[in-house]
Design an enzyme around this catalytic site. Structure first.
Site, mmCIF file in Angstrom:
data_model
loop_
_atom_site.group_PDB
_atom_site.id
_atom_site.type_symbol
_atom_site.label_atom_id
_atom_site.label_comp_id
_atom_site.label_asym_id
_atom_site.label_seq_id
_atom_site.Cartn_x
_atom_site.Cartn_y
_atom_site.Cartn_z
ATOM 1 N N HIS A 268 -25.358 27.076 77.698
ATOM 2 C CA HIS A 268 -24.443 26.501 78.684
ATOM 3 C C HIS A 268 -25.216 25.486 79.534
ATOM 4 O O HIS A 268 -26.341 25.756 79.961
ATOM 5 C CB HIS A 268 -23.870 27.608 79.574
ATOM 6 C CG HIS A 268 -22.866 27.087 80.552
ATOM 7 N ND1 HIS A 268 -21.578 26.739 80.182
ATOM 8 C CD2 HIS A 268 -22.965 26.819 81.871
ATOM 9 C CE1 HIS A 268 -20.935 26.291 81.240
ATOM 10 N NE2 HIS A 268 -21.746 26.323 82.284
ATOM 11 N N ASN B 84 -26.788 20.568 69.500
ATOM 12 C CA ASN B 84 -27.584 21.804 69.593
ATOM 13 C C ASN B 84 -27.698 22.494 68.229
ATOM 14 O O ASN B 84 -28.737 23.073 67.911
ATOM 15 C CB ASN B 84 -26.974 22.758 70.624
ATOM 16 C CG ASN B 84 -27.403 22.414 72.033
ATOM 17 O OD1 ASN B 84 -28.566 22.595 72.392
ATOM 18 N ND2 ASN B 84 -26.487 21.889 72.823
HETATM 19 C C1 GAR Z 1 -23.603 21.346 75.217
HETATM 20 O O1 GAR Z 1 -23.969 20.682 76.399
HETATM 21 C C2 GAR Z 1 -23.380 22.809 75.475
HETATM 22 O O2 GAR Z 1 -24.281 23.356 76.403
HETATM 23 C C3 GAR Z 1 -21.975 22.799 76.019
HETATM 24 O O3 GAR Z 1 -21.296 21.896 75.206
HETATM 25 C C4 GAR Z 1 -22.211 20.892 74.762
HETATM 26 C C5 GAR Z 1 -22.118 20.821 73.262
HETATM 27 O O4 GAR Z 1 -22.876 19.760 72.783
HETATM 28 N N1 GAR Z 1 -21.388 24.083 75.992
HETATM 29 C C6 GAR Z 1 -20.580 24.547 76.947
HETATM 30 O O5 GAR Z 1 -20.238 23.898 77.904
HETATM 31 C C7 GAR Z 1 -20.099 25.978 76.733
HETATM 32 N N2 GAR Z 1 -19.550 26.516 77.941
HETATM 33 P P1 GAR Z 1 -23.338 19.735 71.262
HETATM 34 O O6 GAR Z 1 -22.058 19.943 70.438
HETATM 35 O O7 GAR Z 1 -23.893 18.368 71.079
HETATM 36 O O8 GAR Z 1 -24.334 20.824 71.061
#
Ligand code: GAR
Length: 209
Positions: free
Chosen positions: A117, A20
């Site tokens: 999220h 992200n």
């Molecule tokens: C993502 O799916 C984000 O939405 C989630 O962690 C992942 C991070 O992926 N966040 C949560 O669950 C927060 N409660 P990334 O490091 O590849 O962006």
């Protein structure tokens, strides 16, 4: 105003791979967001996203908290405030940052900390939201961008996108479909907040037409 006017500065907090984070950096580079990512911070020294940010030419470093494993508070949070303020950051985006953010960081950026999220909140807050949704058997899930308060994934909702849950899905295939939607949604939500074209009434966040 000068054409060279400084860009709005965003800080991103990560704990892991940072996909992200990459989508937000790319949105600033493509012009979708009229802003720049000034600083990436991680609470995990070996977070792969730190190297990705550096490869993209963004300043990135770990600030590893000394106390607590699931929250960021006290002196640890103050070190984040100092780094973000020194970088001139006005908006902080949590992108897979796996701690509940407390004061003094919360108070230093009032209504200026966002989180993404991977579920349709208030369903399935906390860890492994995609697996929670898949195990529960819901037919639709999705992702949410919300303001951060001192609750777990409980702040006012800015934008959500729905993602279908297919009969043949595994938790992994559902997670991948949600993640692709996260990458589209987060830059849109950040653009809305930077534009100021929204109003907040209680928990309700509404974009102007
Ligand atoms: C993502 O799916 C984000 O939405 C989630 O962690 C992942 C991070 O992926 N966040 C949560 O669950 C927060 N409660 P990334 O490091 O590849 O962006």
């Amino acid at each position: 105003m000068s054409a060279q006017q400084a860009k709005r500065r965003i800080g991103i907090l990560i704990s892991g791979r940072g996909s992200n984070m990459v989508s937000l950096i790319e949105a600033t580079r493509s012009g979708q967001l009229d802003a720049e990512v000034a600083l990436v911070l991680s609470d995990v020294a070996e977070a792969p996203g730190l190297q990705k940010a550096q490869e993209l030419g963004v300043e990135a470093r770990a600030i590893v908290p000394q106390r607590f494993r699931t929250k960021l508070t006290g002196d640890d949070a103050q070190r984040y405030v100092d780094a973000l303020k020194e970088a001139g950051v006005e908006l902080v985006c949590l992108a897979g940052f796996m701690r509940v953010v407390k004061d003094p960081l919360l108070g230093a950026f009032p209504s200026r900390i966002l989180n993404i999220h991977p579920s349709l909140l208030p369903s399935f807050p906390g860890l492994h939201a995609q697996e929670q949704a898949w195990s529960y058997g819901v037919k639709q899930s999705g992702c949410t961008v919300h303001f951060v308060d001192d609750t777990l994934d409980g702040g006012a909702i800015i934008l959500q996108r729905v993602v279908p849950v297919l009969d043949e899905d595994t938790a992994e295939s559902l997670s991948a479909r949600i993640l692709a939607e996260e990458h589209r949604l987060y830059p849109v939500a950040v653009g809305l907040i930077l534009s100021g074209r929204y109003k907040v009434a209680g928990r309700r966040v509404a974009a102007f037409a």
